[in-house]
Motif scaffolding. Structure first.
Motif, short mmCIF file in Angstrom:
data_model
loop_
_atom_site.label_atom_id
_atom_site.label_comp_id
_atom_site.label_asym_id
_atom_site.label_seq_id
_atom_site.Cartn_x
_atom_site.Cartn_y
_atom_site.Cartn_z
N HIS A 175 0.66 -1.61 -0.07
CA HIS A 175 -0.41 -0.12 0.00
C HIS A 175 0.43 1.18 0.14
CE1 HIS A 175 -0.64 -0.77 4.78
NE2 HIS A 175 0.78 -0.68 4.03
N SER A 200 0.56 3.10 2.65
CA SER A 200 0.34 3.63 3.74
C SER A 200 2.17 4.23 3.85
CB SER A 200 0.03 3.53 4.56
OG SER A 200 -1.60 3.45 4.54
N GLN A 204 3.48 8.01 4.84
CA GLN A 204 3.41 8.78 5.34
C GLN A 204 4.35 8.69 6.19
OE1 GLN A 204 0.50 7.09 8.24
NE2 GLN A 204 -1.56 6.46 6.69
N ARG A 250 0.11 -6.90 -4.89
CA ARG A 250 -0.35 -8.33 -4.08
C ARG A 250 0.05 -8.50 -5.20
NH1 ARG A 250 -4.68 -4.29 -0.34
NH2 ARG A 250 -3.67 -2.66 0.24
N GLN A 258 -2.66 3.35 -5.58
CA GLN A 258 -2.78 3.88 -4.44
C GLN A 258 -3.22 5.44 -4.08
OE1 GLN A 258 -2.33 1.73 -0.91
NE2 GLN A 258 -4.25 0.55 -1.53
N GLU A 294 -2.17 7.51 -0.97
CA GLU A 294 -2.51 7.98 0.34
C GLU A 294 -2.98 9.42 1.28
OE1 GLU A 294 -2.22 5.26 2.69
OE2 GLU A 294 -2.27 5.72 4.47
N PHE A 345 -4.36 0.38 11.49
CA PHE A 345 -2.94 2.07 11.94
C PHE A 345 -4.15 3.76 11.94
CE2 PHE A 345 -4.12 2.05 7.39
CZ PHE A 345 -3.63 0.42 6.62
N THR A 346 -5.56 2.73 12.06
CA THR A 346 -6.41 4.60 12.31
C THR A 346 -7.11 3.54 13.94
OG1 THR A 346 -6.94 3.88 10.50
CG2 THR A 346 -6.00 5.11 10.11
N GLY A 349 -10.34 3.94 2.47
CA GLY A 349 -10.56 3.66 3.92
C GLY A 349 -10.12 4.89 4.13
N SER A 350 -10.58 4.72 6.25
CA SER A 350 -9.93 6.23 6.44
C SER A 350 -9.98 6.26 8.11
CB SER A 350 -10.54 7.26 6.00
OG SER A 350 -11.59 7.55 6.21
N ALA A 410 -5.71 9.69 8.19
CA ALA A 410 -5.45 9.66 6.93
C ALA A 410 -6.68 8.91 6.72
CB ALA A 410 -4.32 8.57 7.34
N PHE A 411 -6.69 8.42 4.93
CA PHE A 411 -7.39 7.69 4.21
C PHE A 411 -6.63 7.39 3.32
CE2 PHE A 411 -6.98 10.80 1.06
CZ PHE A 411 -6.87 12.37 1.81
N GLY A 412 -7.09 6.08 2.66
CA GLY A 412 -6.43 5.16 1.76
C GLY A 412 -6.74 5.18 0.72
N1 DAH Z 1 -3.81 0.65 3.28
C1 DAH Z 1 -4.76 1.00 2.81
C2 DAH Z 1 -5.24 -0.79 2.14
O1 DAH Z 1 -4.26 -0.52 1.70
C3 DAH Z 1 -5.52 2.10 2.95
C4 DAH Z 1 -5.74 2.97 3.99
C5 DAH Z 1 -7.14 2.48 5.02
C6 DAH Z 1 -4.93 3.99 4.30
C7 DAH Z 1 -6.70 3.99 5.95
C8 DAH Z 1 -4.98 4.65 5.07
C9 DAH Z 1 -6.59 4.56 6.38
O2 DAH Z 1 -3.99 6.22 5.76
O3 DAH Z 1 -6.27 5.70 7.25
O4 DAH Z 1 -5.92 -1.15 1.99
#
Ligand code: DAH
Length: 330
Positions: A162, A164, A167, A188, A201, A203, A244-245, A276-277, A297-299
């Motif tokens: 990912h 992430s 970050q 993956r 992705q 992030e 991570f959240t 996702g967040s 955070a979000f992705g």
């Molecule tokens: N890293 C997650 C994924 O690959 C996506 C993600 C979800 C990133 C929530 C984030 C987060 O920063 O807060 O599925």
């Protein structure tokens, strides 16, 4: 004289006419030879002879010029006829290129966040266990690692699963506040209608002094972002889990295919999961040595966005490079 006239008039091209001109008017030509006779002629006859000769010359010159003009006009006519452009012939069509839908979608996402003063960060595709997992509160043997089928490269290296880890790298590099997105490729071990071994992705991470940014900010910005991307859709935040959240939410939009009625694409739920967040887990800040901060955070998966925006049913077609698919996005 009449003989010369008819010779001139009967020429059919400029080259022949030029040869004739030399024969008649040239230094060693017919007329020059006649004029040369003047010196042998009796003085009383000279005047008449010269007069007649000059008249002959003038008459021949006139015929010659006329013929020359005629042949020149004909030559031009012929040239124009030859050079005519056939506008009914097929030409070469200049083909127009286009952005790949994934790239175009990525650009649109980046545009949104840079307009809100997010920086655009990047990181390596080959990551290590610490940045890809450990620092994101995914310790060894944590069951959540199962969610991400990893390509391990040996020597503790792996292809990032990912974005992430960017970050983590950004926070380790820099002091807060942070306001960043990290677009890029991830990997993956997955391959089916909606999964490819490589995809993209984006992030996002916002960190500031404790209490400055909250879940409310996350909700506001992501709702606005999804309206920017998909137009007039409903947005809902659904409790979920990411290591991570905490708290974590998945974000859904009302199905853009059936407008919430329920269809095959949304598995008859009326909703499509798109993000996702969550609020950054304190363990993540601990791993990078940040104190007294809070953040969200979000992705998101770019291909998923592109598929929804362009209604592409099979993700794999995005990577087959079939020009017929790409031509549809011009
Ligand atoms: N890293 C997650 C994924 O690959 C996506 C993600 C979800 C990133 C929530 C984030 C987060 O920063 O807060 O599925």
């Amino acid at each position: 004289m009449e003989d010369l006239k008819s010779k001139i008039v009967s020429t059919t091209n400029l080259d022949d006419l030029e040869t004739l001109r030399v024969t008649i008017f040239g230094k060693k030509g017919v007329l020059a030879a006649e004029f040369a006779k003047l010196k042998d002629i009796a003085p009383e006859k000279k005047r008449d002879f010269a007069k007649e000769l000059n008249e002959t010359k003038a008459a021949l010159t006139e015929v010659f010029e006329k013929q020359k003009a005629k042949l020149e006009a004909a030559a031009l006519e012929e040239k124009l006829a030859k050079e005519v452009i056939d506008v009914s012939l097929f030409g070469y069509e200049a083909t127009k290129g286009s952005l790949h839908p994934v790239k175009a979608t990525m650009d649109k996402i980046i545009d949104y966040f840079t307009a809100l003063n997010f920086s655009v960060e990047s990181g390596p595709l080959v990551e290590n266990d610490f940045t890809n997992f450990e620092a994101l509160n995914l310790p060894k043997n944590h069951p959540a690692r199962e969610m991400q089928d990893t390509f391990f490269l040996g020597d503790g290296q792996l292809l990032r699963t990912h974005t992430s880890p960017v970050q983590i790298r950004t926070m380790m590099d820099r002091k807060p506040p942070i306001r960043m997105i990290a677009p890029g490729a991830v990997f993956r071990r997955d391959y089916d209608l909606t999964h490819t071994p490589m995809f993209h992705q984006v992030e996002g991470l916002v960190v500031d002094k404790r209490g400055v940014v909250s879940f409310a900010n996350l909700k506001a910005i992501l709702t606005d972002f999804l309206h920017y991307m998909f137009g007039d859709v409903e947005v809902r935040f659904r409790p979920s889990f990411f290591p991570f959240t905490e708290p974590s939410t998945e974000v859904d939009i009302s199905c853009i295919f059936c407008e919430g009625e329920g269809c095959r694409v949304c598995s008859h739920t009326g909703w499509l999961e798109v993000l996702g967040s969550g609020v950054v887990d304190p363990n993540v800040f601990k791993a990078v040595g940040y104190e007294d901060v809070s953040g969200y955070a979000f992705g998101l998966g770019v291909e998923r966005f592109a598929m929804l925006l362009h209604r592409v049913p099979d993700l794999r077609s995005m990577f087959e490079g079939d020009i017929r698919l790409l031509e549809q996005f011009r």
